[in-house]
Write a protein that holds these residues in place. Structure first.
Motif, short mmCIF file in Angstrom:
data_model
loop_
_atom_site.label_atom_id
_atom_site.label_comp_id
_atom_site.label_asym_id
_atom_site.label_seq_id
_atom_site.Cartn_x
_atom_site.Cartn_y
_atom_site.Cartn_z
N VAL A 26 0.83 -1.20 0.00
CA VAL A 26 0.00 0.00 0.00
C VAL A 26 0.87 1.26 0.00
CG1 VAL A 26 -1.67 1.32 1.35
CG2 VAL A 26 -2.02 -1.12 0.97
N GLN A 29 1.96 2.41 -3.38
CA GLN A 29 0.94 2.86 -4.32
C GLN A 29 0.99 4.39 -4.45
OE1 GLN A 29 -1.03 0.60 -6.12
NE2 GLN A 29 0.50 -0.69 -5.13
N ALA A 32 -0.34 7.09 -1.64
CA ALA A 32 -0.62 6.32 -0.43
C ALA A 32 -0.55 7.24 0.76
CB ALA A 32 0.38 5.19 -0.27
N GLN A 37 -7.99 6.49 5.82
CA GLN A 37 -8.12 5.05 5.60
C GLN A 37 -9.52 4.63 5.17
OE1 GLN A 37 -6.91 2.66 8.91
NE2 GLN A 37 -7.01 0.79 7.74
N GLY A 40 -10.64 5.78 1.05
CA GLY A 40 -9.98 5.56 -0.22
C GLY A 40 -8.62 4.92 -0.18
N THR A 41 -8.00 4.76 0.97
CA THR A 41 -6.71 4.08 1.01
C THR A 41 -6.90 2.64 0.55
OG1 THR A 41 -5.91 5.44 2.81
CG2 THR A 41 -4.82 3.34 2.51
N PRO A 42 -6.05 2.18 -0.35
CA PRO A 42 -6.22 0.79 -0.82
C PRO A 42 -6.07 -0.21 0.33
CG PRO A 42 -4.67 1.98 -2.20
CD PRO A 42 -4.95 2.85 -1.02
N ASP A 63 -7.96 -2.84 -3.45
CA ASP A 63 -9.24 -2.17 -3.68
C ASP A 63 -9.35 -1.03 -2.69
OD1 ASP A 63 -11.86 -1.47 -4.31
OD2 ASP A 63 -12.63 -3.51 -4.13
N ASP A 64 -9.80 0.14 -3.15
CA ASP A 64 -9.96 1.27 -2.24
C ASP A 64 -11.42 1.57 -1.92
OD1 ASP A 64 -10.70 2.29 -4.67
OD2 ASP A 64 -9.26 3.93 -4.67
N THR A 78 -3.34 -0.27 7.30
CA THR A 78 -4.20 -0.50 6.14
C THR A 78 -5.36 -1.39 6.58
OG1 THR A 78 -4.24 -1.13 3.81
CG2 THR A 78 -2.76 -2.38 5.26
#
Length: 126
Positions: A26, A29, A32, A37, A40-42, A63-64, A78
């Motif tokens: 993550v 990305q 990031a 969280q 939209g954070t993956p 997936d976010d 995460t």
């Protein structure tokens, strides 16, 4: 925004090795940490699909988006996302990350599986 099913006791656990590797993925990305969280954070989506050589197969994808039927499992900085149908098949299981000579990969240690393939991506339940 906190999802109503954000809980660590979902019956599906995440090993410290899986948390560490997921945080590395993550962090690598784009953007990031730029978004909170829960918005939209993956995270790692873990799904169980029909198919594979034993009847069911695991699928892993970043997936976010949190869907209406998702359970959000905190995993360090995460999260892991699991839909309700998959969560039923993952009850009591653990997401793990294995880094071995033959390769590095996420795997599921599932006590409900009565058989699995050699690579560990498909399983069956009686």
């Amino acid at each position: 925004m906190t999802h109503p099913d954000s809980r660590p006791d979902a019956g599906f656990r995440v090993s410290p090795q899986a948390v560490a590797r997921l945080e590395e993925i993550v962090a690598a990305q784009p953007a990031a940490g730029a978004v909170e969280q829960d918005t939209g954070t993956p995270g790692l989506r873990v799904s169980v699909l029909a198919g594979g050589c034993n009847g069911f197969q695991y699928q892993f994808a970043l997936d976010d988006a949190v869907r209406a039927d998702d359970t959000v499992i905190p995993a360090g900085r995460t999260r892991v996302l699991v839909d309700s149908a998959s969560l039923d098949l993952l009850a009591g299981a653990e997401l793990h990350f294995t880094d071995a000579l033959m390769g590095a990969h996420f795997t599921v240690r599932n006590p409900n599986a009565t058989s699995s393939c050699g690579c560990g991506t498909s399983f069956s339940i009686d």
